[in-house]
Enzyme design. Structure first.
Site, PDB file in Angstrom:
ATOM      1  N   GLU A 173      48.794   2.674 -12.932  1.00  0.00           N
ATOM      2  CA  GLU A 173      47.997   1.462 -13.063  1.00  0.00           C
ATOM      3  C   GLU A 173      47.679   0.812 -11.716  1.00  0.00           C
ATOM      4  O   GLU A 173      46.767  -0.015 -11.625  1.00  0.00           O
ATOM      5  CB  GLU A 173      48.713   0.438 -13.945  1.00  0.00           C
ATOM      6  CG  GLU A 173      48.926   0.880 -15.381  1.00  0.00           C
ATOM      7  CD  GLU A 173      47.629   1.030 -16.142  1.00  0.00           C
ATOM      8  OE1 GLU A 173      46.614   0.458 -15.719  1.00  0.00           O
ATOM      9  OE2 GLU A 173      47.623   1.731 -17.174  1.00  0.00           O
ATOM     10  N   HIS A 230      38.740  -3.175 -14.006  1.00  0.00           N
ATOM     11  CA  HIS A 230      39.981  -2.399 -14.023  1.00  0.00           C
ATOM     12  C   HIS A 230      39.748  -1.007 -14.616  1.00  0.00           C
ATOM     13  O   HIS A 230      40.162   0.012 -14.049  1.00  0.00           O
ATOM     14  CB  HIS A 230      41.021  -3.177 -14.844  1.00  0.00           C
ATOM     15  CG  HIS A 230      42.333  -2.488 -15.003  1.00  0.00           C
ATOM     16  ND1 HIS A 230      43.500  -2.989 -14.486  1.00  0.00           N
ATOM     17  CD2 HIS A 230      42.674  -1.339 -15.625  1.00  0.00           C
ATOM     18  CE1 HIS A 230      44.504  -2.174 -14.785  1.00  0.00           C
ATOM     19  NE2 HIS A 230      44.023  -1.171 -15.479  1.00  0.00           N
ATOM     20  N   GLU A 231      39.120  -0.975 -15.786  1.00  0.00           N
ATOM     21  CA  GLU A 231      38.911   0.303 -16.459  1.00  0.00           C
ATOM     22  C   GLU A 231      38.021   1.240 -15.641  1.00  0.00           C
ATOM     23  O   GLU A 231      38.245   2.452 -15.605  1.00  0.00           O
ATOM     24  CB  GLU A 231      38.301   0.075 -17.844  1.00  0.00           C
ATOM     25  CG  GLU A 231      39.168  -0.720 -18.799  1.00  0.00           C
ATOM     26  CD  GLU A 231      40.515  -0.087 -19.067  1.00  0.00           C
ATOM     27  OE1 GLU A 231      40.666   1.135 -18.870  1.00  0.00           O
ATOM     28  OE2 GLU A 231      41.439  -0.817 -19.472  1.00  0.00           O
ATOM     29  N   HIS A 290      39.167   6.999 -10.494  1.00  0.00           N
ATOM     30  CA  HIS A 290      40.365   7.778 -10.166  1.00  0.00           C
ATOM     31  C   HIS A 290      40.210   9.196 -10.733  1.00  0.00           C
ATOM     32  O   HIS A 290      40.582  10.184 -10.102  1.00  0.00           O
ATOM     33  CB  HIS A 290      41.610   7.097 -10.749  1.00  0.00           C
ATOM     34  CG  HIS A 290      42.888   7.523 -10.113  1.00  0.00           C
ATOM     35  ND1 HIS A 290      44.091   6.893 -10.340  1.00  0.00           N
ATOM     36  CD2 HIS A 290      43.182   8.510  -9.240  1.00  0.00           C
ATOM     37  CE1 HIS A 290      45.050   7.470  -9.649  1.00  0.00           C
ATOM     38  NE2 HIS A 290      44.522   8.461  -8.966  1.00  0.00           N
TER      39      HIS A 290
END
Length: 755
Positions: free
Chosen positions: A573, A544-545, A551
């Site tokens: 998110e 996820h991180e 991004h």
């Protein structure tokens, strides 16, 4: 979680600190992004490190461990010199304050110059471009200096960094309240439209004008002078409160003590990491409240009193923040009233996808209503397990299911119903395999390559990379820099988060300034018996991180304020949440797993069980998220002060369906509420709707397809905040987004039909 930078309307996990939007409670966002994940805490190419090397890791420094991790991950150096040098991290504590003061004075002089322009000379170039450049130049100095407070091992340097941020925040309030700058913006916009130049601007240039005007309007610059002065004063006070709240997270270093008997059930490799000492005639163990220490107690300690003691200590560890939060909430209500908003939530959500506080309340009420029957069934199942175990062990049973029971019986239910042992699964995820695997998957999916470089960093354990287009042969393929700071240490930020240290943007001469992102985590360290291993939850969090990192790296906008994660907070998110799905795909799980002894990947049988566990007790899990979101929205729609400790505990019992026991000041640990997610925690669940839709529509058929990855890169990552988030979604999906995939994930196709 994303720590939102100083740019306005920050995104995801970024630390919100735009110098023109400071003082609004946006502080270093708590790295709790994993709160949106299944389980409490927080993944993908299979690179195998020889077992002999893994065994050697146990006696080496973590810096050496990191070197081994990435030895087989990054591409051989192409010896291409990046067009932008990496930053240096050799600042001294005594120079940080003077650097910030010089920066502020330089920026103030520039603001004075813009403000002195005659109305007729206010143009797009003289006002909006000049202000954009000033913001960018300011952040380029201030962001890295303020980052030290989260990662430096030197307390003096951390304190200097924190003190510098106080100066930056105060100046941010001052500059955001300059009526002369606002008047120059208004004059420039008027001239643009009256001269016909407006239609010649690009879409992103028009968006820059509109957002800069909106900055002033939302700051209260259209109000009378008396009210503007009042706003300036209380904004500074709020900024300081939020900064102090956040600082207490980094400085918290408490221990909780248990005997070996009390720790019965906790894995030995976890206990071996605790500090062992003598207390009288008895040996005891001191555990910290950091995730690798405390969460195994919640999940494995057989004695309910041990779990209760651990939980109450964990919830109470930041009681010092309770009065700070109460004061911050009071100031936010005051600010909302002065600015003409009914509630702080209405002010905050005005620029988000959901648009107003009522929309948040309606969304959460609807989700709670759908989840409640599922959650009651989950709780009753776990309560029956508790009753049976207490009878077998001769423990008293009062018929209640407590918050400290949840993780313990959730684990036992998964183990019994699926024959899935979390600690066995953990053995297949050595850090030395998982981290390079994840980087490998991202590199192949998104068409990039990482090259490790030996530049200066803020700590010897930190890894630094230059990032390039996959097939680049010259400097034109350079993308930016990435830092990975993966292991816990004293004084370091204690969760997982990504800091977008510098944005990417275009210079006026057409040259590019490249982005820099830093991922900070707290992965388990090696023990005397085993290498550093990751729970599957940790794998999901890491994956996820890294989504936030990419991004930030792969966005390409003209202006820095729109770069990367600078999107609506209730969308930020979604890209990373979508990427979590890779950690539940069988072929990806096989790639990223390698047992630390046998080197074999997870078996098909284990993978099937692991995938099935994803939505076990999903009702209770998501009701917990609804609780956090409802506490957040309730305190930001309330018209008066109240007992927030009582509210925290009563809402948890009524929504999460668990008893609290002794009321604890858990709101003091709720870092999101002063970290840029105020009236915004709902966004973790709200954005899951978009995440599920994106994955089901585009990636589900072939998650590792580079063509789909390129589509994602072009349609979602590249635009950043330079256009409306809904436009990016429609471009990516080929239609309007909907909630079908999300509801199907939670309840299945048959359950969805009945909702």
């Amino acid at each position: 979680m994303l720590v939102c930078g100083r740019r306005p309307q920050p995104s995801l996990g970024l630390i919100l600190r735009h110098k023109k939007a400071l003082g609004w409670g946006s502080t270093i966002a708590a790295g709790l992004l994993a709160a949106s994940l299944r389980s409490a805490g927080h993944g993908e190419f299979r690179a195998v490190t020889p077992f002999c090397a893994i065994k050697q890791i146990q006696t080496r420094s973590l810096a050496t461990v990191s070197s081994l991790i990435f030895a087989s991950t990054t591409s051989p150096s192409m010896s291409i010199k990046p067009p932008q040098p990496a930053p240096t991290w050799d600042h001294r504590p005594d120079e940080i304050g003077s650097l910030i003061n010089q920066l502020i004075e330089k920026d103030r002089l520039l603001m004075d110059k813009i403000a002195a322009l005659p109305a007729a000379e206010c143009t797009f170039e003289s006002v909006f471009l000049a202000l954009s450049k000033a913001e960018t130049d300011f952040d380029a100095v201030a962001e890295p200096l303020s980052f030290y407070q989260n990662v430096s091992a030197d307390k003096v340097l951390r304190d200097a960094s924190n003190e510098a941020e106080v100066l930056v925040r105060d100046y941010g309030v001052e500059s955001s309240m300059r009526i002369d700058i606002y008047q120059a913006k208004v004059a420039a916009e008027k001239n643009l439209k009256e001269s016909g130049q407006w239609e010649k601007l690009s879409a992103e240039e028009k968006r820059l004008v509109e957002r800069m005007i909106l900055d002033g309007t939302r700051a209260g610059l259209a109000l009378p002078e008396e009210k503007r002065n009042q706003l300036t004063k209380i904004k500074k006070e709020l900024s300081q409160l939020c900064l102090e709240f956040s600082k207490n997270f980094n400085e918290e270093d408490q221990r909780i003590t248990f005997t070996a008997k009390q720790l019965d059930g906790v894995p030995k490799d976890v206990i071996s990491g605790y500090t062992k000492r003598s207390e009288g005639s008895e040996e005891v163990y001191d555990a910290t409240f950091k995730t690798p220490d405390i969460f195994p107690i919640f999940k494995f300690a057989k004695d309910p009193e041990t779990r209760r003691k651990a939980f109450e200590g964990y919830e109470s560890r930041l009681e010092v923040n309770v009065p700070l939060l109460s004061k911050a909430l009071s100031i936010r209500r005051q600010l909302a009233g002065i600015l003409g908003y009914k509630t702080w939530a209405d002010y905050v959500t005005e620029v988000k996808m959901i648009k107003n506080g009522k929309g948040v309340i309606d969304f959460l009420d609807d989700l709670e209503q759908k989840l409640r029957p599922v959650g009651i069934k989950d709780r009753d199942t776990l309560l029956a397990m508790k009753k049976k175990e207490h009878e077998e062990l001769g423990l008293p049973f009062d018929g209640e299911f407590y918050i400290w029971d949840y993780r313990y019986y959730d684990r036992k239910f998964i183990e019994s119903s699926l024959d899935l042992d979390d600690m066995v699964v953990k053995e297949y995820f050595p850090v030395t395999v998982v981290v390079p695997t994840i980087l490998g998957i991202y590199q192949n999916l998104l068409g990039v390559r990482f090259e490790e470089i030996n530049g200066t960093t803020w700590h010897p354990e930190v890894q630094q990379f230059s990032v390039w287009e996959k097939d680049s042969k010259d400097e034109s393929g350079f993308i930016g820099y990435c830092y990975l700071d993966l292991y816990p240490r004293s004084g370091k930020y204690s969760h997982a988060a990504v800091w977008p240290l510098l944005p990417g943007y275009d210079h006026r001469d057409g040259k590019r300034s490249y982005p820099i992102a830093a991922m900070v985590a707290n992965l388990a360290k090696p023990t005397p018996d085993k290498p550093a291993l990751m729970r599957h939850d940790d794998v999901v969090t890491f994956f996820h991180e890294m989504g936030h990192v990419f991004h930030g790296l792969l966005s390409h906008t003209k202006f820095s304020r729109f770069h990367g994660t600078s999107v609506a907070r209730d969308f930020v998110e979604a890209p990373s949440q979508m990427l979590e799905n890779w950690c539940w795909e069988p072929k990806v799980l096989e790639k990223m797993s390698s047992h630390f002894e046998t080197k074999k990947p997870l078996s098909p049988e284990l993978i099937t069980k692991l995938v099935k566990s994803r939505y076990v007790n999903v009702g209770l899990f998501y009701l917990r998220q609804v609780f956090f979101a409802k506490f957040d929205i309730q305190v930001h729609t309330s018209s008066e002060d109240q007992d927030y400790t009582a509210l925290w505990n009563s809402l948890r019992e009524s929504i999460s369906l668990v008893k609290s026991g002794k009321p604890a000041p858990g709101q003091g640990t709720f870092g999101h509420i002063t970290g840029g997610y105020d009236a915004g925690y709902y966004g973790y669940t709200y954005s899951l709707v978009f995440a599920a839709d994106m994955y089901a529509t585009v990636f589900k058929a072939d998650p590792l397809d580079p063509a789909r990855g390129q589509r994602y890169r072009e349609k979602i990552l590249m635009p950043g905040g330079s256009r409306e988030e809904l436009d990016s979604l429609k471009d990516f999906l080929g239609r309007e987004p909907n909630s079908k995939a999300f509801l199907n994930e939670l309840f299945g196709s048959q359950g969805t039909a009945n909702l």
